[in-house]
Design a protein around this motif. Structure first.
Motif, short mmCIF file in Angstrom:
data_model
loop_
_atom_site.label_atom_id
_atom_site.label_comp_id
_atom_site.label_asym_id
_atom_site.label_seq_id
_atom_site.Cartn_x
_atom_site.Cartn_y
_atom_site.Cartn_z
N ALA A 1 -11.08 3.26 -1.93
CA ALA A 1 -10.73 3.16 -0.63
C ALA A 1 -11.89 3.86 0.17
CB ALA A 1 -9.27 3.53 -0.27
N ALA B 1 -7.44 0.69 -6.42
CA ALA B 1 -7.73 0.41 -4.85
C ALA B 1 -7.54 1.88 -4.13
CB ALA B 1 -6.42 -0.32 -4.28
N ILE B 2 -6.82 2.96 -4.52
CA ILE B 2 -6.86 3.95 -4.05
C ILE B 2 -8.48 4.62 -4.05
CG2 ILE B 2 -5.85 6.52 -4.18
CD1 ILE B 2 -3.23 5.00 -4.83
N ARG C 1 0.87 -1.10 0.04
CA ARG C 1 0.17 -0.12 0.24
C ARG C 1 0.85 1.31 -0.01
NH1 ARG C 1 -3.21 1.95 4.98
NH2 ARG C 1 -1.26 2.82 5.64
N ASN C 2 1.92 1.23 0.82
CA ASN C 2 2.83 2.19 0.64
C ASN C 2 3.41 2.59 -0.55
OD1 ASN C 2 2.50 2.93 3.31
ND2 ASN C 2 4.16 1.58 4.28
N TYR D 1 -3.26 -0.41 -8.46
CA TYR D 1 -3.29 0.53 -7.17
C TYR D 1 -4.31 1.38 -7.30
CZ TYR D 1 0.99 -2.35 -5.89
OH TYR D 1 2.02 -3.38 -5.94
#
Length: 785
Positions: free
Chosen positions: A607, A603-604, A549-550, A600
């Protein structure tokens, strides 16, 4: 005339012849009478010899013998033989042994003229013959013959008496010779005095004691062994013993062999014969007695220092010693010690004071205790008194017939034992309730304690653990369960470091079933070592998810930066679809996003609102707004904080071939701050050192407490001996510009964002200083209030 003259002469001649004839006749008659008298005397003597109880035996030099027929009768022979050797016919005559003895004696007499005596009993005859031999007179038999007289004493009572006297005399001579030999060989000085008190006999020990040469010289000189005591010399004391007819014994000091030694001297009167005396060396006995007395005093002094009660009884069962604890345990009154009591009376007194167990038949119980003196082994009993006191009684019979009685108060010991059992059960329950699996190892490597989770984490059987295996046996067992069996030695190194080196170390290991275990060794105050094991499989999975995630956030931040720099105002309007935002991102980066990048972004955008806020906060940090963010304040123990950071990276350090040293102790104290953000900052500084240090290098993580002019702060230093940076590269690194160093190490050092790390530290009120020298290494110094 002439004729007449002739006639006269013839007449005178005839008359002379007549006178001479008459004289001859008379002389012949006189000689005849003398011969007849001699013959009669010879016959009388011969008859007397024949009738006498003795028979002569003449033995000539050639062995021929002459004797009367009576000798043959006495020997049971038919006739007198011609030679001495024929006196033994096998079934009659002298025995073979007696004949040999007689022959030897006769030959000795013939050669030396020595007389002899012997006794013989012929075979076939009940006679008892006594033989007396000597050299024969030359008138009897010239040529060295021996004359043996045989006496028949068979019918004489005196012969048996004589034989008995001979036997007694022979026995007495033997006894006397043995007695003299015994006295002579005795190791103690012995002597004999006559009725007048003068020395008559001394032995060799006496001579050696006085330093003399011979016993005869000592007797002749009258040298006394015993010195005068109180004006009385040894002779006077002996005379006193004879006068009183009582033995006198005394202990005096004598000079024996040049040494002064204590001796027990005895004078024994022997009637009218004299006085015997002897001296027994008792110096060793006296010394032993003194040593025993000193030992007994030292023993009793030592027994007085013991906490257990000790009492000693003699063979008469009376108390001869008791120490203070014994008197206190049994409440022995002081008056009783003045007249030491027997064991039974002591038990009566202890019963009155309530210091013995309550029994139904006390007299019988007391008699049983008296039997301790005759026991063949020690007796042990446990006494429970009415006041709750518990006594351990040990009765030990001693060789002199006495008894050693030991009483130990075990009340406190039993109480402590019960408490210990409770604590052990509590410890076991505590161990089993821990989330971590733990095991305790002794300095010799033996496993002492463990909990159930330890067996479960390593997949060990309880039977194996119950044998308290050595750490080497444990490593062999768990090696088969590891992904890399050779890594089992890392566990052994941690255990040895905790037990022998007294150092805290740790590590991480992967199992064959996919689990990951984190372990650490902690030295314990009692010299043992504690091994803690934690299953971090789920934690690693969570860390991997957070790391991904980072990474997505970093990529999104980079995309946003480029996007804001290159895109027009129209493109900055909110996007409502994942696809549209992806297209804009691709246009902003000048290329097509990877499949993972699209995921990614998806996912962002999908969220939760909270995740969106966190992304905005991180993006704001990237725009130098970290100082405005709220921080979570909590108390952080610096040493534990640094230990955890080092333990998390131990596996990476080992794989990189590096050495990570942690310096500091618990005295550095605590700080207040955001643990998560500080862990990330310091952790990234350590990661930079790992990436920039070549194999075989060393990384130092140091935690200390600093103060100056009343101001105090904590200092964390992360340094390495890597390639280092020159001032220009160092300035660019601080500004966040990537460097293209060889092997990617310098570029890796800048990859975590030093400006962001500095902003986070400054948000805590601290500072970050970076020092570096090419070829020497780099050091990051973090000061926190």
């Amino acid at each position: 005339m002439l004729d007449q003259t002739a006639l006269v002469l013839i007449g005178l001649l005839l008359g002379g012849w007549t006178v001479l004839a008459a004289w001859a006749i008379l002389a012949a008659r006189s000689r005849q009478k003398s011969a007849e008298a001699s013959l009669r005397h010879g016959r009388r003597l011969s008859r007397m010899v024949d009738e006498a109880p003795v028979v002569p035996l003449l033995v000539r030099a050639d062995g021929r013998i002459e004797a009367s027929q009576r000798l043959a009768q006495w020997l049971g022979l038919d006739a007198v033989p011609q030679y001495l050797s024929e006196l033994d016919t096998g079934d009659k005559g002298l025995t073979k042994e007696k004949l040999a003895e007689l022959t030897e004696a006769v030959l000795k007499t013939q050669k030396t003229a020595a007389p002899f005596r012997m006794v013989a009993t012929p075979r076939g005859s009940g006679r008892s013959l006594a033989l007396r031999g000597h050299l024969a007179d030359p008138q009897v038999s010239p040529g060295g013959a021996a004359l043996v007289w045989l006496f028949d004493s068979s019918d004489s009572e005196s012969e048996s008496e004589l034989v008995k006297l001979r036997e007694d005399a022979s026995r007495s001579k033997g006894d006397f010779a043995a007695l003299v030999s015994l006295i002579e060989a005795a190791p103690l000085p012995m002597w004999f005095r006559g009725p007048d008190g003068a020395l008559r006999l001394v032995n060799s020990a006496y001579v050696a004691a006085i330093g003399g040469e011979t016993a005869e010289q000592a007797v002749a000189s009258g040298t006394e062994l015993v010195e005068a005591v109180d004006g009385l010399d040894a002779r006077q004391v002996a005379m006193q013993a004879a006068a009183q007819n009582q033995p006198i014994e005394r202990i005096v000091t004598l000079t024996i062999g040049g040494q002064r030694r204590a001796c027990r001297v005895s004078d024994l009167p022997l009637g009218e014969e004299g006085i015997a005396g002897y001296a027994v060396d008792i110096e060793d006995l006296e010394e032993l007695g003194r040593s025993f007395d000193a030992f007994r005093e030292a023993q009793r002094s030592m027994l007085d220092q013991l906490s257990a009660g000790v009492a000693q009884f003699n063979a008469q069962k009376r108390l001869v010693f008791s120490n203070q604890p014994f008197q206190r345990i049994f409440a022995v009154p002081t008056t009783m010690l003045l007249d030491p009591p027997p064991l039974e009376r002591l038990l009566d007194s202890a019963r009155d004071a309530g210091r013995v167990p309550e029994v139904r038949d006390f007299p019988e119980w007391r008699r049983e205790k008296s039997d301790w003196f005759a026991a063949s082994s020690s007796q042990e009993e446990a006494w429970s008194l009415s006041d709750g006191t518990h006594l351990r009684i040990l009765a030990q019979p001693v060789p002199d017939g006495g008894l050693l009685l030991i009483a130990e108060d075990q009340t406190e010991q039993l109480r402590l034992s019960a408490m210990r059992d409770t604590l052990l059960r509590t410890r076991t329950a505590t161990f089993d309730s821990l989330y971590e699996s733990v095991a305790v190892f002794a300095p010799d490597g033996k496993m002492q304690l463990w909990n159930r989770r330890f067996a479960a984490d390593w997949g060990l059987e309880n039977e194996f653990l119950d044998s308290h295996p050595h750490v080497d046996e444990l490593l062999k067992t768990i090696a088969a369960r590891l992904k890399k069996p050779q890594q089992a030695n890392a566990v052994g190194d941690v255990v040895r470091a905790a037990t022998l080196d007294r150092k805290e170390t740790g590590g991480r290991i992967a199992l064959a079933d996919g689990r990951t275990l984190d372990f650490a060794g902690v030295p314990l105050p009692d010299g043992n070592g504690l091994l803690t094991v934690l299953d971090i499989t789920d934690s690693e999975k969570a860390e991997d998810a957070l790391r991904e995630r980072n990474a997505a956030l970093v990529e999104a931040n980079a995309v946003k930066t480029r996007f804001l720099a290159n895109m027009s105002y129209e493109l900055r309007t909110p996007l409502t679809s994942i696809g549209g935002f992806a297209e804009l991102l691709e246009a902003g980066v000048g290329g097509e996003l990877s499949h993972d990048g699209k995921d990614y972004v998806a996912a962002i955008l999908t969220a939760s609102a909270r995740l969106g806020e966190q992304i905005d906060s991180l993006l704001d940090l990237s725009q130098s707004e970290a100082g405005m963010l709220p921080l979570a304040r909590e108390e952080i123990a610096l040493m534990s904080f640094a230990t955890a950071l080092a333990a998390d990276r131990e596996q990476r350090v080992r794989e990189a071939g590096l050495k990570l040293d942690l310096q500091g102790d618990e005295s550095v104290g605590t700080i207040e701050g955001d643990r998560r953000r500080l862990s990330r900052v310091i952790g990234h500084l350590i990661d930079n050192s790992i990436a920039a240090t070549p194999e075989g290098g060393r990384i130092l993580l140091q935690v200390s407490h600093e103060s100056d002019a009343g101001r105090k702060w904590a200092r964390i230093v992360v340094s390495d001996n890597g390639c280092g940076m020159d001032p220009a590269d160092l300035a660019r690194a601080i500004d966040g510009i990537k460097l293209g160093g060889e092997g990617g190490r310098a570029e890796r050092r800048q990859g975590i964002g030093l400006p962001l790390a500095r902003q986070l530290i400054e948000a805590h009120g601290g500072s970050l200083q970076l020092l570096s020298e090419p070829g020497e290494g780099t050091a990051a110094i973090v000061d926190l209030p």
